[in-house]
Design a protein around this motif. Structure first.
Motif, PDB file in Angstrom:
ATOM      1  N   GLU A 156       3.524   5.797   7.948  1.00  0.00           N
ATOM      2  CA  GLU A 156       3.962   4.402   7.969  1.00  0.00           C
ATOM      3  C   GLU A 156       3.096   3.576   8.912  1.00  0.00           C
ATOM      4  O   GLU A 156       2.706   2.435   8.596  1.00  0.00           O
ATOM      5  CB  GLU A 156       5.430   4.316   8.388  1.00  0.00           C
ATOM      6  N   ALA A 157       2.787   4.119  10.089  1.00  0.00           N
ATOM      7  CA  ALA A 157       1.951   3.393  11.046  1.00  0.00           C
ATOM      8  C   ALA A 157       0.573   3.114  10.469  1.00  0.00           C
ATOM      9  O   ALA A 157       0.021   2.013  10.631  1.00  0.00           O
ATOM     10  CB  ALA A 157       1.849   4.187  12.349  1.00  0.00           C
ATOM     11  N   ASP A 158       0.001   4.089   9.771  1.00  0.00           N
ATOM     12  CA  ASP A 158      -1.307   3.886   9.140  1.00  0.00           C
ATOM     13  C   ASP A 158      -1.253   2.769   8.104  1.00  0.00           C
ATOM     14  O   ASP A 158      -2.163   1.926   8.031  1.00  0.00           O
ATOM     15  CB  ASP A 158      -1.770   5.183   8.465  1.00  0.00           C
ATOM     16  N   LEU A 159      -0.199   2.763   7.299  1.00  0.00           N
ATOM     17  CA  LEU A 159      -0.097   1.763   6.236  1.00  0.00           C
ATOM     18  C   LEU A 159       0.145   0.362   6.809  1.00  0.00           C
ATOM     19  O   LEU A 159      -0.366  -0.631   6.283  1.00  0.00           O
ATOM     20  CB  LEU A 159       1.019   2.144   5.264  1.00  0.00           C
ATOM     21  N   ARG A 160       0.928   0.267   7.875  1.00  0.00           N
ATOM     22  CA  ARG A 160       1.134  -1.035   8.515  1.00  0.00           C
ATOM     23  C   ARG A 160      -0.196  -1.600   9.008  1.00  0.00           C
ATOM     24  O   ARG A 160      -0.502  -2.789   8.822  1.00  0.00           O
ATOM     25  CB  ARG A 160       2.110  -0.900   9.689  1.00  0.00           C
ATOM     26  N   ARG A 161      -0.991  -0.747   9.664  1.00  0.00           N
ATOM     27  CA  ARG A 161      -2.295  -1.211  10.153  1.00  0.00           C
ATOM     28  C   ARG A 161      -3.174  -1.683   9.000  1.00  0.00           C
ATOM     29  O   ARG A 161      -3.920  -2.658   9.127  1.00  0.00           O
ATOM     30  CB  ARG A 161      -2.984  -0.081  10.932  1.00  0.00           C
ATOM     31  N   GLU A 162      -3.072  -0.998   7.864  1.00  0.00           N
ATOM     32  CA  GLU A 162      -3.893  -1.370   6.713  1.00  0.00           C
ATOM     33  C   GLU A 162      -3.540  -2.774   6.211  1.00  0.00           C
ATOM     34  O   GLU A 162      -4.414  -3.574   5.880  1.00  0.00           O
ATOM     35  CB  GLU A 162      -3.681  -0.333   5.601  1.00  0.00           C
ATOM     36  N   LEU A 163      -2.243  -3.098   6.161  1.00  0.00           N
ATOM     37  CA  LEU A 163      -1.831  -4.427   5.705  1.00  0.00           C
ATOM     38  C   LEU A 163      -2.162  -5.498   6.739  1.00  0.00           C
ATOM     39  O   LEU A 163      -2.525  -6.633   6.395  1.00  0.00           O
ATOM     40  CB  LEU A 163      -0.337  -4.439   5.389  1.00  0.00           C
ATOM     41  N   VAL A 164      -2.050  -5.162   8.032  1.00  0.00           N
ATOM     42  CA  VAL A 164      -2.413  -6.118   9.080  1.00  0.00           C
ATOM     43  C   VAL A 164      -3.894  -6.464   8.984  1.00  0.00           C
ATOM     44  O   VAL A 164      -4.297  -7.627   9.172  1.00  0.00           O
ATOM     45  CB  VAL A 164      -2.057  -5.551  10.470  1.00  0.00           C
ATOM     46  N   CYS A 165      -4.697  -5.476   8.654  1.00  0.00           N
ATOM     47  CA  CYS A 165      -6.132  -5.741   8.485  1.00  0.00           C
ATOM     48  C   CYS A 165      -6.409  -6.672   7.312  1.00  0.00           C
ATOM     49  O   CYS A 165      -7.480  -7.282   7.229  1.00  0.00           O
ATOM     50  CB  CYS A 165      -6.881  -4.422   8.292  1.00  0.00           C
ATOM     51  N   GLU A 166      -5.445  -6.781   6.383  1.00  0.00           N
ATOM     52  CA  GLU A 166      -5.585  -7.710   5.263  1.00  0.00           C
ATOM     53  C   GLU A 166      -5.130  -9.120   5.643  1.00  0.00           C
ATOM     54  O   GLU A 166      -5.071 -10.016   4.801  1.00  0.00           O
ATOM     55  CB  GLU A 166      -4.764  -7.220   4.071  1.00  0.00           C
ATOM     56  N   GLY A 167      -4.754  -9.305   6.928  1.00  0.00           N
ATOM     57  CA  GLY A 167      -4.370 -10.620   7.386  1.00  0.00           C
ATOM     58  C   GLY A 167      -2.883 -10.895   7.362  1.00  0.00           C
ATOM     59  O   GLY A 167      -2.461 -12.048   7.551  1.00  0.00           O
TER      60      GLY A 167
ATOM     61  N   VAL B 143       0.869  -1.177   0.000  1.00  0.00           N
ATOM     62  CA  VAL B 143       0.000   0.000   0.000  1.00  0.00           C
ATOM     63  C   VAL B 143       0.900   1.219   0.000  1.00  0.00           C
ATOM     64  O   VAL B 143       2.006   1.197   0.554  1.00  0.00           O
ATOM     65  CB  VAL B 143      -0.950   0.025   1.220  1.00  0.00           C
ATOM     66  N   ALA B 144       0.450   2.267  -0.632  1.00  0.00           N
ATOM     67  CA  ALA B 144       1.260   3.481  -0.745  1.00  0.00           C
ATOM     68  C   ALA B 144       0.382   4.698  -0.527  1.00  0.00           C
ATOM     69  O   ALA B 144      -0.846   4.656  -0.755  1.00  0.00           O
ATOM     70  CB  ALA B 144       1.929   3.554  -2.113  1.00  0.00           C
ATOM     71  N   ARG B 145       1.025   5.757  -0.075  1.00  0.00           N
ATOM     72  CA  ARG B 145       0.281   7.000   0.140  1.00  0.00           C
ATOM     73  C   ARG B 145       1.195   8.170  -0.180  1.00  0.00           C
ATOM     74  O   ARG B 145       2.386   8.146   0.139  1.00  0.00           O
ATOM     75  CB  ARG B 145      -0.210   7.079   1.580  1.00  0.00           C
ATOM     76  N   GLU B 146       0.628   9.177  -0.827  1.00  0.00           N
ATOM     77  CA  GLU B 146       1.353  10.410  -1.108  1.00  0.00           C
ATOM     78  C   GLU B 146       0.723  11.550  -0.318  1.00  0.00           C
ATOM     79  O   GLU B 146      -0.509  11.654  -0.247  1.00  0.00           O
ATOM     80  CB  GLU B 146       1.336  10.732  -2.605  1.00  0.00           C
TER      81      GLU B 146
ATOM     82  N   VAL C 224       6.359  -9.283   8.567  1.00  0.00           N
ATOM     83  CA  VAL C 224       6.758  -9.347   7.147  1.00  0.00           C
ATOM     84  C   VAL C 224       6.588  -8.014   6.443  1.00  0.00           C
ATOM     85  O   VAL C 224       6.785  -7.920   5.232  1.00  0.00           O
ATOM     86  CB  VAL C 224       5.953 -10.437   6.406  1.00  0.00           C
ATOM     87  N   ILE C 225       6.213  -6.984   7.201  1.00  0.00           N
ATOM     88  CA  ILE C 225       5.933  -5.679   6.585  1.00  0.00           C
ATOM     89  C   ILE C 225       7.141  -4.768   6.745  1.00  0.00           C
ATOM     90  O   ILE C 225       7.674  -4.605   7.842  1.00  0.00           O
ATOM     91  CB  ILE C 225       4.684  -5.033   7.224  1.00  0.00           C
ATOM     92  N   GLN C 226       7.573  -4.197   5.652  1.00  0.00           N
ATOM     93  CA  GLN C 226       8.652  -3.217   5.652  1.00  0.00           C
ATOM     94  C   GLN C 226       8.141  -1.911   5.054  1.00  0.00           C
ATOM     95  O   GLN C 226       7.292  -1.924   4.162  1.00  0.00           O
ATOM     96  CB  GLN C 226       9.851  -3.718   4.852  1.00  0.00           C
ATOM     97  N   CYS C 227       8.647  -0.804   5.541  1.00  0.00           N
ATOM     98  CA  CYS C 227       8.219   0.513   5.040  1.00  0.00           C
ATOM     99  C   CYS C 227       9.414   1.283   4.495  1.00  0.00           C
ATOM    100  O   CYS C 227      10.557   1.093   4.944  1.00  0.00           O
ATOM    101  CB  CYS C 227       7.557   1.327   6.150  1.00  0.00           C
ATOM    102  N   ARG C 228       9.142   2.133   3.543  1.00  0.00           N
ATOM    103  CA  ARG C 228      10.172   3.044   3.040  1.00  0.00           C
ATOM    104  C   ARG C 228       9.512   4.368   2.683  1.00  0.00           C
ATOM    105  O   ARG C 228       8.368   4.422   2.232  1.00  0.00           O
ATOM    106  CB  ARG C 228      10.886   2.450   1.833  1.00  0.00           C
ATOM    107  N   SER C 229      10.264   5.426   2.902  1.00  0.00           N
ATOM    108  CA  SER C 229       9.747   6.776   2.656  1.00  0.00           C
ATOM    109  C   SER C 229      10.713   7.547   1.779  1.00  0.00           C
ATOM    110  O   SER C 229      11.937   7.380   1.867  1.00  0.00           O
ATOM    111  CB  SER C 229       9.545   7.521   3.979  1.00  0.00           C
TER     112      SER C 229
ATOM    113  N   ILE D 104       5.321  -2.569   2.381  1.00  0.00           N
ATOM    114  CA  ILE D 104       5.409  -3.730   1.500  1.00  0.00           C
ATOM    115  C   ILE D 104       5.511  -4.987   2.347  1.00  0.00           C
ATOM    116  O   ILE D 104       6.335  -5.074   3.272  1.00  0.00           O
ATOM    117  CB  ILE D 104       6.647  -3.648   0.582  1.00  0.00           C
ATOM    118  N   ALA D 105       4.669  -5.976   2.009  1.00  0.00           N
ATOM    119  CA  ALA D 105       4.790  -7.283   2.640  1.00  0.00           C
ATOM    120  C   ALA D 105       5.761  -8.119   1.836  1.00  0.00           C
ATOM    121  O   ALA D 105       5.797  -8.041   0.601  1.00  0.00           O
ATOM    122  CB  ALA D 105       3.426  -7.962   2.703  1.00  0.00           C
ATOM    123  N   GLU D 106       6.582  -8.885   2.494  1.00  0.00           N
ATOM    124  CA  GLU D 106       7.584  -9.682   1.811  1.00  0.00           C
ATOM    125  C   GLU D 106       6.927 -10.588   0.778  1.00  0.00           C
ATOM    126  O   GLU D 106       5.874 -11.182   1.025  1.00  0.00           O
ATOM    127  CB  GLU D 106       8.367 -10.531   2.819  1.00  0.00           C
TER     128      GLU D 106
END
Length: 828
Positions: free
Chosen positions: A149-160, A123-126, A165-170, A224-226
């Protein structure tokens, strides 16, 4: 047809019953028939190879376009080949790109589907920033990055997905202030980001500007999830063809039959080297190893194709070949397109960068137009006059590294804001082989009003700085001081010479791109062959127009402008000699207003109209004019005498000429007949734009709403960019529904544009069809009139008329309703 695919390898799924094998007989018969129609003793295989050569050129051109946009030289990279047909063309596409290595994955034929299965979830956000690049703002950006980054991590966790396995980059999209081109750099220290940005900027645009302030435009955050780990071995089934024996075959490529080995990929040992010509069969594709190439199968099953030696320059006959004619026409046009992309990327002004008010083209050693990019027609049909003027003034003294600029309407130019930069291209013989030129509409070149489009100018001097073939670069040295003195030293000087200089440098970058591509072309083909096909492309343009002329009838048309002037044209067709005379006798004399069009503009309009009616994908070039005899009364508004003002002739009169020509040929309804030239500004900022209306109707079709047509091909500046760079707000930009002229076929609807000003400025409008509506054609009804109003903040409304100038205060607005073309054909 050429033997690169074996029909017996396909499953029996063809025919009406879907149980038949792929057949070759019908293919051979069709190509033999086509070869017979083409004549010249060509074989069916030769004709088929020609189609493939053209396809390869188109594929390579698409890759070149994207690489130029990103400032990348692809010759240092490997070509990644995928898709079931990719292996058929990979070697030839690589040759066209100057690449020497091709990588083909074991699952290349189905790589997109395979990749989708392995792709990581992300997931990405600008986040829009638009703040100065400094320590204080960078600290704030870091906090925003952590929160995002915290918002995006929560979004992927909600996808199960597991948090582990989640890494972030800015990263941050940085840009220079007063530029719209952003570059993404990883979020790091201030110094590291600045170095990264300037290094990327230099790689992409050829320069950096350390003295300019940098802006943080956008925060870019990605989670990004691995990905699923797989080397693809579980999906590769080489055993499917293990029992099939290798054999000999042959295929036709690049003008000759080649004896070739036919191998099955599963039978090739790891690290074995296969020299071309060869075919490598796979379950999902056939890979062609062209002569001069070598294939090696790696331990993991990839194929690495490598060119063994640089291809020799192709010696080509001076006799025109239809395949090479298509190849060279596309190649010449592609070079001009890449010039335009280089100009857009490096320019500073909104006028060039956002509105795309520029044109690029290449010319032969005599200054004849060979090919252009699909830019602005009024530029392209007249630019060869500028090149001819440079040759006449400087031709004998031009040296490598020189460039000349001009805007003189009485010596090859159109109007003063259009500055043309001409560069000679010297070949290996030390002589000038070509010229390249770029023309850009500069936001301001002086004159009575900001934007240099004054409706009140009475002489060319009042329209801005007059540049008549002045050296811009000499021996590779940019003459910055001399250019600044010229722009700032006129009676009505340019208001922002530094921006002019920045855009002139961008035009030079475009010319350098074109010169480099032309030299590369002469390394690929021999010099004499390239020159021969420059002539053939022009000869083909001539022949296309002659064929068109045999389908046309005599005709005449006249129309009246808001100023009471008449533009009259009579077209006489000589069917026997396939010539046409275009006679503007009866047109009004030279005007006291700026609606005079220099001869080059009238000529450009004629060239444009006949090129449109050809209806074939050929470059606009000098050959198209050879069958046309153009008569323009000297001293008329279409051939004025110095020092008559001309700024509206380029934009307004050119549109009226085009309407008259299409009307005389009964080929197309009228368009709005104006470009609605809006300028506003003060000593700090200057802006210019043209405003679209509807496209004309014609025999069998209605026009489209809200599009630039005929002699202009610019676009509207995005409201976000306009409001960011100028103290204005775009209140409205909408379609005037139902405003198009009625007829059997209706003209496209016009537009309404309202811009509100946030600080005091001078505003000017140069437009037409505010008094006399665009005429209908073939019995169609006239179009709608346009309207230009100033909406004062105290409620007063001032009508500017078709041409007017006024001062506005903060809170005032201008409202422009564009006129529309007339209908085509009588209503029932």
């Amino acid at each position: 047809m050429v033997g690169k695919l074996d029909p017996s390898g396909f499953p029996k799924i063809f025919g009406e019953t879907r149980d038949q094998a792929a057949g070759k007989d019908g293919v051979v018969a069709a190509f033999e028939a086509l070869a017979a129609r083409m004549g010249g003793g060509r074989s069916a295989a030769e004709v088929a190879d020609g189609f493939l050569a053209i396809a390869v050129e188109n594929m390579a051109a698409a890759i070149k376009k994207i690489s130029v946009e990103r400032g990348i030289d692809v010759s240092g990279y490997a070509l990644q080949c995928f898709g079931a047909a990719g292996g058929q063309h990979s070697c030839l596409v690589a040759d066209a790109l100057g690449m020497t290595t091709v990588l083909i994955h074991p699952l290349s034929g189905v790589l997109s589907a395979y990749g989708m299965g392995l792709a990581p979830q992300r997931v990405a956000r600008e986040v829009t920033l638009e703040v100065p690049f400094d320590d204080v703002n960078l600290a704030s950006v870091r906090r925003r990055s952590v929160e995002t980054e915290a918002d995006l991590r929560r979004e992927l966790v909600c996808e199960g997905l597991s948090p582990s396995v989640i890494q972030c980059r800015s990263g941050i999209h940085l840009r220079y202030r007063d530029s719209e081109s952003t570059i993404l750099v990883p979020l790091a220290t201030l110094d590291d980001m600045r170095r990264d940005f300037e290094a990327q900027h230099t790689a992409r645009f050829g320069f950096a500007s350390p003295e300019k302030p940098i802006v943080c435009a956008i925060l870019d955050v990605e989670a990004i999830a691995e990905a699923h780990e797989s080397d693809g071995d579980d999906l590769i089934d080489d055993g499917a063809t293990v029992s099939v024996a290798d054999e000999q075959t042959r295929f036709y490529s690049q003008g000759a039959w080649h004896e070739a080995r036919c191998l099955h990929r599963s039978n090739i040992p790891a690290e074995a080297e296969i020299s071309g010509p060869a075919l490598i069969l796979e379950p999902h594709q056939t890979v062609v190893v062209e002569p001069g190439w070598q294939a090696e199968k790696t331990a993991r099953g990839d194929l690495i194709l490598t060119r063994l030696n640089p291809p020799e320059p192709r010696r080509i006959s001076a006799t025109a070949d239809p395949v090479l004619l298509e190849v060279f026409a596309n190649r010449f046009m592609s070079i001009a397109e890449r010039m335009g992309e280089a100009l857009r990327l490096t320019a500073q002004s909104v006028n060039i960068k956002e509105r795309l008010d520029f044109s690029c083209a290449i010319f032969d050693s005599d200054g004849g137009l060979v090919a252009n990019a699909p830019h602005v027609p009024v530029h392209l049909g007249s630019m060869d006059r500028s090149v001819e003027a440079v040759i006449a003034k400087h031709g004998a003294t031009l040296a490598a590294g020189d460039a000349v600029m001009l805007n003189a309407p009485y010596n090859g130019g159109t109007h003063l804001p259009d500055i043309t930069v001409v560069s000679p291209v010297f070949g290996v013989t030390g002589a000038i082989d070509f010229y390249v030129a770029s023309r850009g509409h500069h936001a301001d070149v002086g004159g009575l009003t900001p934007g240099s489009m004054s409706p009140n100018a009475k002489s060319i001097e009042e329209e801005g700085v007059y540049i008549d073939g002045v050296k811009l670069v000499e021996g590779g040295r940019f003459l910055e001081d001399e250019v600044f003195a010229l722009l700032a030293g006129a009676r009505y000087p340019a208001r922002n010479p530094q921006q002019n200089i920045a855009d002139l440098k961008a035009q030079l970058a475009a010319n350098a791109r074109g010169a480099a591509d032309l030299m590369a072309l002469m390394r690929e083909f021999d010099r004499d062959g390239v020159h021969a096909y420059m002539r053939h492309v022009q000869d083909n343009g001539e022949e296309m127009v002659r064929r068109l002329i045999t389908r046309l009838d005599d005709g005449a048309f006249s129309l009246t402008t808001d100023q009471g002037a008449t533009i009259a044209v009579k077209i006489s067709i000589d069917q026997r000699n396939r010539n046409a005379t275009v006679d503007f006798t009866g047109t009004s004399g030279q005007q006291t207003t700026s609606f005079n069009a220099p001869e080059a503009i009238t000529r450009a309009a004629v060239l444009y109209v006949f090129r449109v009616l050809v209806g074939e994908p050929i470059p606009l070039n000098a050959g198209c004019l050879r069958p046309l005899h153009i008569l323009i009364p000297e001293g008329s508004m279409l051939a004025p005498r110095y020092p008559a003002p001309v700024v509206a002739g380029n934009t307004e009169t050119s549109q009226q000429i085009t309407n008259a020509l299409f009307g005389a040929l009964n080929a197309l309804g009228s368009a709005q007949g104006t470009m609605n030239n809006l300028t506003f500004g003060n000593e700090r900022v200057q802006y210019y734009e043209t405003i679209c209306s509807g496209a004309p109707a014609g025999p069998g079709f209605d026009g489209a709403a809200g599009v630039h047509v005929n002699m202009t091909n610019t676009r509207m500046t995005d409201p976000e960019i306009l409001e960011q760079r100028y103290p204005v707000v775009v209140d409205e930009f909408s379609i005037r529904c139902g405003s198009g002229g009625r007829g059997a076929f209706n003209s496209g609807d016009g537009t309404r544009r309202r811009i509100r000003f946030l600080e005091p400025m001078t505003v000017a409008i140069l437009s037409g069809a505010r008094e006399v509506p665009p005429p209908g054609v073939d019995g169609g009804e006239p179009g709608a009139l346009g309207k230009n109003l100033i909406l004062r903040r105290d409620g007063r409304v001032d009508d500017l008329g078709g041409c007017g100038e006024t001062r506005v205060e903060a809170g005032d607005a201008i409202s422009i309703e564009t006129p529309t073309g007339g209908g085509f054909g009588r209503c029932d």
